[in-house]
Motif scaffolding. Structure first.
Motif, PDB file in Angstrom:
ATOM      1  N   LEU A 107       0.846  -1.184   0.000  1.00  0.00           N
ATOM      2  CA  LEU A 107       0.000   0.000   0.000  1.00  0.00           C
ATOM      3  C   LEU A 107       0.886   1.239   0.000  1.00  0.00           C
ATOM      4  O   LEU A 107       1.863   1.320   0.753  1.00  0.00           O
ATOM      5  CB  LEU A 107      -0.924   0.012   1.216  1.00  0.00           C
ATOM      6  CG  LEU A 107      -2.065  -1.006   1.196  1.00  0.00           C
ATOM      7  CD1 LEU A 107      -2.805  -0.990   2.538  1.00  0.00           C
ATOM      8  CD2 LEU A 107      -3.043  -0.726   0.057  1.00  0.00           C
ATOM      9  N   ALA A 108       0.542   2.209  -0.847  1.00  0.00           N
ATOM     10  CA  ALA A 108       1.304   3.456  -0.941  1.00  0.00           C
ATOM     11  C   ALA A 108       0.540   4.610  -0.300  1.00  0.00           C
ATOM     12  O   ALA A 108       0.915   5.771  -0.466  1.00  0.00           O
ATOM     13  CB  ALA A 108       1.606   3.770  -2.404  1.00  0.00           C
ATOM     14  N   GLY A 109      -0.511   4.297   0.412  1.00  0.00           N
ATOM     15  CA  GLY A 109      -1.341   5.298   1.066  1.00  0.00           C
ATOM     16  C   GLY A 109      -2.564   4.624   1.652  1.00  0.00           C
ATOM     17  O   GLY A 109      -2.746   3.406   1.531  1.00  0.00           O
ATOM     18  N   GLN A 110      -3.421   5.395   2.266  1.00  0.00           N
ATOM     19  CA  GLN A 110      -4.614   4.853   2.899  1.00  0.00           C
ATOM     20  C   GLN A 110      -5.703   4.594   1.863  1.00  0.00           C
ATOM     21  O   GLN A 110      -6.108   5.504   1.153  1.00  0.00           O
ATOM     22  CB  GLN A 110      -5.141   5.838   3.953  1.00  0.00           C
ATOM     23  CG  GLN A 110      -6.343   5.344   4.731  1.00  0.00           C
ATOM     24  CD  GLN A 110      -6.025   4.136   5.596  1.00  0.00           C
ATOM     25  OE1 GLN A 110      -4.939   4.023   6.150  1.00  0.00           O
ATOM     26  NE2 GLN A 110      -6.969   3.222   5.706  1.00  0.00           N
ATOM     27  N   PRO A 111      -6.199   3.352   1.751  1.00  0.00           N
ATOM     28  CA  PRO A 111      -7.330   3.100   0.843  1.00  0.00           C
ATOM     29  C   PRO A 111      -8.551   3.894   1.293  1.00  0.00           C
ATOM     30  O   PRO A 111      -8.760   4.124   2.481  1.00  0.00           O
ATOM     31  CB  PRO A 111      -7.565   1.597   0.979  1.00  0.00           C
ATOM     32  CG  PRO A 111      -6.263   1.047   1.482  1.00  0.00           C
ATOM     33  CD  PRO A 111      -5.704   2.119   2.373  1.00  0.00           C
ATOM     34  N   GLU A 112      -9.373   4.311   0.327  1.00  0.00           N
ATOM     35  CA  GLU A 112     -10.577   5.083   0.626  1.00  0.00           C
ATOM     36  C   GLU A 112     -11.799   4.350   0.109  1.00  0.00           C
ATOM     37  O   GLU A 112     -11.838   3.939  -1.061  1.00  0.00           O
ATOM     38  CB  GLU A 112     -10.496   6.467  -0.012  1.00  0.00           C
ATOM     39  CG  GLU A 112      -9.431   7.372   0.560  1.00  0.00           C
ATOM     40  CD  GLU A 112      -9.452   8.739  -0.101  1.00  0.00           C
ATOM     41  OE1 GLU A 112     -10.544   9.349  -0.193  1.00  0.00           O
ATOM     42  OE2 GLU A 112      -8.379   9.185  -0.555  1.00  0.00           O
ATOM     43  N   ARG A 113     -12.800   4.203   0.976  1.00  0.00           N
ATOM     44  CA  ARG A 113     -14.032   3.519   0.615  1.00  0.00           C
ATOM     45  C   ARG A 113     -14.986   4.461  -0.121  1.00  0.00           C
ATOM     46  O   ARG A 113     -15.002   5.674   0.097  1.00  0.00           O
ATOM     47  CB  ARG A 113     -14.722   2.968   1.866  1.00  0.00           C
ATOM     48  CG  ARG A 113     -13.960   1.873   2.589  1.00  0.00           C
ATOM     49  CD  ARG A 113     -13.901   0.590   1.775  1.00  0.00           C
ATOM     50  NE  ARG A 113     -15.220   0.046   1.508  1.00  0.00           N
ATOM     51  CZ  ARG A 113     -15.863  -0.814   2.287  1.00  0.00           C
ATOM     52  NH1 ARG A 113     -15.298  -1.226   3.415  1.00  0.00           N
ATOM     53  NH2 ARG A 113     -17.057  -1.283   1.954  1.00  0.00           N
ATOM     54  N   LEU A 114     -15.808   3.883  -0.968  1.00  0.00           N
ATOM     55  CA  LEU A 114     -16.861   4.611  -1.653  1.00  0.00           C
ATOM     56  C   LEU A 114     -18.001   4.856  -0.676  1.00  0.00           C
ATOM     57  O   LEU A 114     -18.382   3.964   0.093  1.00  0.00           O
ATOM     58  CB  LEU A 114     -17.352   3.780  -2.840  1.00  0.00           C
ATOM     59  CG  LEU A 114     -18.209   4.461  -3.908  1.00  0.00           C
ATOM     60  CD1 LEU A 114     -17.399   5.519  -4.654  1.00  0.00           C
ATOM     61  CD2 LEU A 114     -18.730   3.414  -4.891  1.00  0.00           C
ATOM     62  N   VAL A 115     -18.558   6.060  -0.691  1.00  0.00           N
ATOM     63  CA  VAL A 115     -19.681   6.398   0.192  1.00  0.00           C
ATOM     64  C   VAL A 115     -20.977   6.047  -0.526  1.00  0.00           C
ATOM     65  O   VAL A 115     -21.451   6.782  -1.392  1.00  0.00           O
ATOM     66  CB  VAL A 115     -19.658   7.888   0.581  1.00  0.00           C
ATOM     67  CG1 VAL A 115     -20.810   8.205   1.549  1.00  0.00           C
ATOM     68  CG2 VAL A 115     -18.325   8.265   1.206  1.00  0.00           C
ATOM     69  N   SER A 116     -21.550   4.887  -0.186  1.00  0.00           N
ATOM     70  CA  SER A 116     -22.765   4.407  -0.854  1.00  0.00           C
ATOM     71  C   SER A 116     -23.397   3.333   0.010  1.00  0.00           C
ATOM     72  O   SER A 116     -22.684   2.518   0.597  1.00  0.00           O
ATOM     73  CB  SER A 116     -22.425   3.839  -2.237  1.00  0.00           C
ATOM     74  OG  SER A 116     -23.540   3.194  -2.816  1.00  0.00           O
ATOM     75  N   ASN A 117     -24.739   3.319   0.087  1.00  0.00           N
ATOM     76  CA  ASN A 117     -25.388   2.210   0.786  1.00  0.00           C
ATOM     77  C   ASN A 117     -25.799   1.100  -0.176  1.00  0.00           C
ATOM     78  O   ASN A 117     -26.292   0.063   0.250  1.00  0.00           O
ATOM     79  CB  ASN A 117     -26.593   2.686   1.614  1.00  0.00           C
ATOM     80  CG  ASN A 117     -27.752   3.191   0.767  1.00  0.00           C
ATOM     81  OD1 ASN A 117     -27.782   3.016  -0.448  1.00  0.00           O
ATOM     82  ND2 ASN A 117     -28.714   3.822   1.412  1.00  0.00           N
TER      83      ASN A 117
END
Length: 414
Positions: A387-397
């Motif tokens: 990992l080269a940084g923090q993974p980011e989650r998609l904002v969705s239900n």
């Protein structure tokens, strides 16, 4: 026998159910913990949204599978997304996703044949070439946003099969993601989620209207031409029906395909999982299925009871909404041994990532072939994923996925 009135009075995680509607639960929270509590409840649980609306949550595998398969008792024609709860979907009866058998069966016939594994096998070289183009920059040595490449992957495959102009692919990728994640700050437009959805749908449907009008005079062997020339109920599809199903095809591809590899790289990229997978290519097919189970990219499907019925010992009244939480069902220990463990050799693995019953994902063969080729090429070409940084989650239900997974890797030596 319980009803939603008695469940609402006794439910020990009533507040937790509020979180299931909140898209930030899937980007910043822990839906798996909420689902685990709900699976422990005797029966299915009721969530009152407001004075007018509420829904039952099906979180165990057996209950979810039953609801998805029994279209006569649990219809999709009033809508399949929680965002439309209480509002009948205007595409009901015209779009495959919101049409029940027997009409659904007749409508999808030719399209289903065009997407069989035999038909998809003919596209393997095209799919492989597209995937190699997308992942080749990983070898440059710098940080590479794997999720961005994966979000582009289904468009490069399905876009080719639909004969969509390649110059339109980046815009189509973004507008499709906007449709499934209107709450995400990267995709939400000024004016909020309602305006975001309205504008995205207006642009996308307008795009397909013009494309279908042109394609009618320039038929080919692409999937849009299949829709145009399909006859059912003694007639061809109307322009509105064709456009609605073009949207559904593209949306389905963009929801399912990119997020399982994103989960694998984000959560297991720095473990021994990928090297084990690379050393044993014979597990590739099983490992892909486990990635689909683990990610469960489609969070939920909505259904409505057509008649009074009993689900998991709970009385469900005609007209009640039932939400099937696929990610919860796919982590059910009653169905999957040690369900909270990612096992690339898991077998059997009859997950619900593609749904079940008559609405089983029509593009599952394309998705499976694409994912198998992706991991073949990825693990043959590269190693030492970091990992080269923090993974980011998609904002969705609706979609469980990552929008950014920065990684580095090294090219494998011969």
């Amino acid at each position: 026998m319980t009803t939603h009135e008695t469940v609402a009075a006794r439910c020990p995680v009533h507040l937790g159910q509020d979180d299931l509607v909140d898209p930030t639960l899937y980007s910043d929270g822990n839906a798996y913990a909420v689902w685990r509590e709900l699976r422990a409840i005797d029966g299915v649980s009721w969530r009152q949204v407001d004075a007018e609306r509420g829904f039952w949550s099906a979180v165990r595998f057996a209950d979810a599978d039953l609801v998805l398969r029994d279209h006569a008792t649990f219809t999709s024609e009033r809508g399949t997304l929680l965002d439309l709860l209480g509002t009948d979907d205007p595409a009901g009866g015209t779009q495959l996703a919101v049409t029940d058998p027997p009409r659904h069966t007749e409508m999808q016939g030719r399209l289903k044949r065009a997407l069989t594994i035999r038909a998809v096998d003919k596209q393997r070289d095209m799919i492989r070439d597209r995937i190699v183009d997308l992942i080749e920059p990983i070898g440059d040595g710098g940080a590479f946003d794997f999720a961005e490449a994966m979000l582009a992957m289904p468009m490069s495959v399905t876009g080719t099969m639909m004969a969509l102009p390649e110059s339109d692919w980046p815009w189509l990728t973004r507008i499709n993601t906007t449709c499934i994640a209107p709450d995400d700050p990267e995709y939400r437009m000024e004016g909020g989620r309602g305006l975001t959805l309205a504008l995205a749908h207006h642009e996308l449907f307008g795009y397909f209207q013009e494309l279908v009008r042109h394609r009618r005079d320039n038929l080919g062997d692409d999937l849009i031409s299949v829709l145009i020339t399909t006859r059912f109920e003694g007639r061809h599809m109307s322009l509105g029906e064709i456009v609605s199903n073009c949207y559904s095809l593209l949306l389905g591809a963009n929801v399912t395909t990119p997020h399982s590899p994103n989960f694998v790289l984000a959560e297991f990229g720095e473990t021994e999982v990928l090297e084990d997978w690379a050393r044993h290519p014979d597990v590739n097919a099983n490992a892909v299925e486990e990635a689909l189970r683990w990610a469960s990219p489609v969070n939920h499907f909505l259904r409505y009871a057509t008649r009074d019925t009993v689900l998991a010992g709970t009385q469900v009244a005609a007209g009640d909404a039932v939400v099937v939480w696929l990610g919860a069902a796919n982590r059910d220990d009653a169905e999957f041994a040690d369900a909270s463990t990612f096992d690339i050799r898991r077998k059997p693995n009859k997950h619900l990532a593609f749904g079940a019953g008559p609405h089983y994902c029509i593009g599952h063969s394309v998705a499976r072939v694409t994912l198998r080729i992706l991991f073949e090429e990825l693990l043959t070409r590269f190693e030492d994923f970091r990992l080269a940084g923090q993974p980011e989650r998609l904002v969705s239900n609706f979609v469980s996925g990552y929008k950014h997974v920065p990684i580095t890797a090294r090219r494998r030596t011969a």
